[in-house]
Scaffold this motif. Structure first.
Motif, PDB file in Angstrom:
ATOM      1  N   ARG A   1       0.831  -1.239  -0.022  1.00  0.00           N
ATOM      2  CA  ARG A   1      -0.007  -0.141  -0.128  1.00  0.00           C
ATOM      3  C   ARG A   1       0.939   1.270   0.019  1.00  0.00           C
ATOM      4  O   ARG A   1       0.595   2.430  -0.560  1.00  0.00           O
ATOM      5  CB  ARG A   1      -1.017  -0.027   1.085  1.00  0.00           C
ATOM      6  N   ALA A   2       2.006   1.195   0.431  1.00  0.00           N
ATOM      7  CA  ALA A   2       2.993   2.385   0.672  1.00  0.00           C
ATOM      8  C   ALA A   2       3.506   2.768  -0.783  1.00  0.00           C
ATOM      9  O   ALA A   2       3.303   3.880  -1.036  1.00  0.00           O
ATOM     10  CB  ALA A   2       4.040   2.026   1.636  1.00  0.00           C
ATOM     11  N   LYS A   3       3.756   1.824  -1.524  1.00  0.00           N
ATOM     12  CA  LYS A   3       4.178   1.915  -2.864  1.00  0.00           C
ATOM     13  C   LYS A   3       2.988   2.719  -3.718  1.00  0.00           C
ATOM     14  O   LYS A   3       3.110   3.432  -4.528  1.00  0.00           O
ATOM     15  CB  LYS A   3       4.535   0.626  -3.569  1.00  0.00           C
TER      16      LYS A   3
ATOM     17  N   VAL B   1      -9.579  -1.732 -14.839  1.00  0.00           N
ATOM     18  CA  VAL B   1     -10.478  -1.474 -13.553  1.00  0.00           C
ATOM     19  C   VAL B   1     -10.077  -1.757 -12.225  1.00  0.00           C
ATOM     20  O   VAL B   1     -10.109  -0.911 -11.340  1.00  0.00           O
ATOM     21  CB  VAL B   1     -12.055  -2.434 -14.074  1.00  0.00           C
ATOM     22  N   PRO B   2      -9.226  -2.874 -12.184  1.00  0.00           N
ATOM     23  CA  PRO B   2      -8.386  -3.173 -10.876  1.00  0.00           C
ATOM     24  C   PRO B   2      -7.631  -1.914 -10.652  1.00  0.00           C
ATOM     25  O   PRO B   2      -7.535  -1.725  -9.544  1.00  0.00           O
ATOM     26  CB  PRO B   2      -7.766  -4.379 -11.020  1.00  0.00           C
TER      27      PRO B   2
ATOM     28  N   THR C   1      -7.615   0.547  -7.233  1.00  0.00           N
ATOM     29  CA  THR C   1      -6.618   0.859  -6.474  1.00  0.00           C
ATOM     30  C   THR C   1      -6.208   2.304  -6.042  1.00  0.00           C
ATOM     31  O   THR C   1      -5.775   2.714  -5.161  1.00  0.00           O
ATOM     32  CB  THR C   1      -5.099   0.137  -7.017  1.00  0.00           C
ATOM     33  N   VAL C   2      -6.255   3.017  -7.387  1.00  0.00           N
ATOM     34  CA  VAL C   2      -5.975   4.588  -7.150  1.00  0.00           C
ATOM     35  C   VAL C   2      -7.265   5.140  -6.268  1.00  0.00           C
ATOM     36  O   VAL C   2      -6.885   6.011  -5.388  1.00  0.00           O
ATOM     37  CB  VAL C   2      -6.168   5.115  -8.506  1.00  0.00           C
ATOM     38  N   ARG C   3      -8.412   4.579  -6.379  1.00  0.00           N
ATOM     39  CA  ARG C   3      -9.840   5.156  -5.689  1.00  0.00           C
ATOM     40  C   ARG C   3      -9.265   4.971  -4.143  1.00  0.00           C
ATOM     41  O   ARG C   3      -9.405   5.518  -3.307  1.00  0.00           O
ATOM     42  CB  ARG C   3     -10.847   4.361  -6.157  1.00  0.00           C
ATOM     43  N   ASP C   4      -8.943   3.549  -3.845  1.00  0.00           N
ATOM     44  CA  ASP C   4      -8.572   3.242  -2.476  1.00  0.00           C
ATOM     45  C   ASP C   4      -7.377   4.265  -1.804  1.00  0.00           C
ATOM     46  O   ASP C   4      -7.530   4.533  -0.770  1.00  0.00           O
ATOM     47  CB  ASP C   4      -8.124   1.649  -2.351  1.00  0.00           C
TER      48      ASP C   4
END
Length: 382
Positions: free
Chosen positions: A49-51, A111-112, A116-119
């Motif tokens: 998640r940091a990356k 979409v995946p 990730t960007v939205r999260d």
């Protein structure tokens, strides 16, 4: 992670915020602050998640140079999360205009990746604009791939019976071992009788079969419903994709301990445990399973670890020797190889339509009804 210089004050402020929860200096990693998660739960972000957070910071750095972004978004980090700025950012990001590599710019994000960007935007907004109600962009659900024509299911079974025979299956140098074909036939037969997902197949044990092979017990776990996956991802500091894949039995990269922790957390959030269903097996399935169990017994005899698993490996691989439990990804790959061979052999036959090589598309064509007495399970097989 190398030091990065950002020209816009707002992006430098955002980077400073991220530095607290995902420091670039490995020596500071253990002392990192927690980030706000779902329902206000504070969690430490994972390395993955940091990356991703730093990736989105870089996307903001490229976005504020574009004329589509409001000018005020250059000056203050809070302005990055206003509706006009987020709308402009999302149009650029989803369209692939903010990719790091120039050669990839303009390729829309799948979409995946959008999820990730939205999260990451949700985490960044909570850190950089605390207390502000931020409207995050919506990510459209992927359209399910077409299922198998129900009229073909009988043909699928009939041809797989032929594939599972003892004779060689080879054409133009492509072959499939008899042991693997026996497993494939039994596995697909169970799918046709139960509509089981690949993760549910993975968890099947021999004692989920009744002694006469007339009934199989399938443990269903809640799927898709909002369903706490995002909250669990925040709690454990992993990606939403990791939680989804573990719950679908599709993530081999997750350690056993992490996978079990994710399942426990999801069950706690959802407030509902697994559901046990029992299905009658067809005559053909009983024949296929009997054949496979004979093959399987010869593989697991010297191994304690594989004795409970219904589906085991038939040859040595990087996962270990023959006779150990085959994971969901391996089951899916085995199905894909078998269907690829079937499509190849049946090409040009009247009325034959090539089958999709993903088991999910076969499963969704099945309408299986469990027995009404779901509480009772089959007697353990000796």
């Amino acid at each position: 992670m190398p030091e990065q210089r950002y020209s816009a004050p707002s992006v430098r402020q955002l980077a400073a915020v991220v530095e607290r929860v995902a420091p670039r200096d490995p020596a500071k990693w253990d002392g990192r602050e927690k980030a706000p998660g779902a329902a206000g739960v504070l969690v430490q972000v994972s390395e993955q998640r940091a990356k991703q957070l730093w990736m989105v910071v870089g996307m903001f750095d490229r976005a504020v140079r574009r004329e589509e972004m409001p000018r005020r978004a250059v000056r203050d980090v809070g302005q990055l999360f206003t509706p006009p700025a987020l709308r402009a950012f999302w149009r650029l990001a989803a369209g692939g205009e903010l990719r790091h590599w120039e050669k990839d710019v303009g390729k829309p994000l799948p979409v995946p990746s959008q999820r990730t960007v939205r999260d990451c935007l949700k985490i960044l907004a909570a850190l950089a604009a605390p207390g502000r109600r931020v409207r995050l962009p919506r990510v459209e659900e992927s359209e399910p791939k077409p299922t198998v024509d129900p009229g073909q299911l009988t043909a699928v079974y009939r041809e797989l019976v032929a594939l599972a025979g003892d004779g060689p299956l080879e054409r133009d140098g492509a072959g499939m071992r008899a042991q693997e074909r026996a497993r494939l036939l039994a596995m697909v037969s169970v799918v046709l009788d139960t509509g089981a997902r690949v993760g549910e197949l993975e968890r099947l044990n021999v004692d989920d079969l009744s002694p006469d092979l007339e009934v199989v017990r399938v443990v269903r776990r809640p799927q898709r419903a909002g369903k706490g996956y995002e909250e669990v991802a925040f709690r454990l500091g992993v990606s939403l994709g990791t939680v989804s894949k573990v719950m679908a039995g599709q993530d081999e990269r997750a350690s056993f301990q992490l996978a079990e922790e994710i399942r426990r957390e999801v069950a706690a959030v959802q407030g509902a445990g697994p559901r046990v269903e029992r299905y009658v097996l067809s005559h053909g399935s009983r024949v296929a399973l009997k054949r496979w169990l004979h093959v399987r017994d010869g593989l697991v005899t010297p191994l304690e670890g594989g004795k409970s698993a219904l589906w085991v490996t038939v040859f040595a691989s990087k996962a270990g020797p023959p006779g150990i439990r085959i994971r969901a990804q391996g089951l899916g790959q085995s199905y894909g190889r078998g269907v690829h061979a079937l499509n190849f052999l049946m090409a040009g036959q009247p009325g034959w339509e090539p089958l999709p090589v993903r088991m999910e598309q076969l499963r969704r064509a099945v309408e299986a009804e469990p027995l009404e007495d779901e509480a009772a399970g089959p007697t353990a097989q000796e």
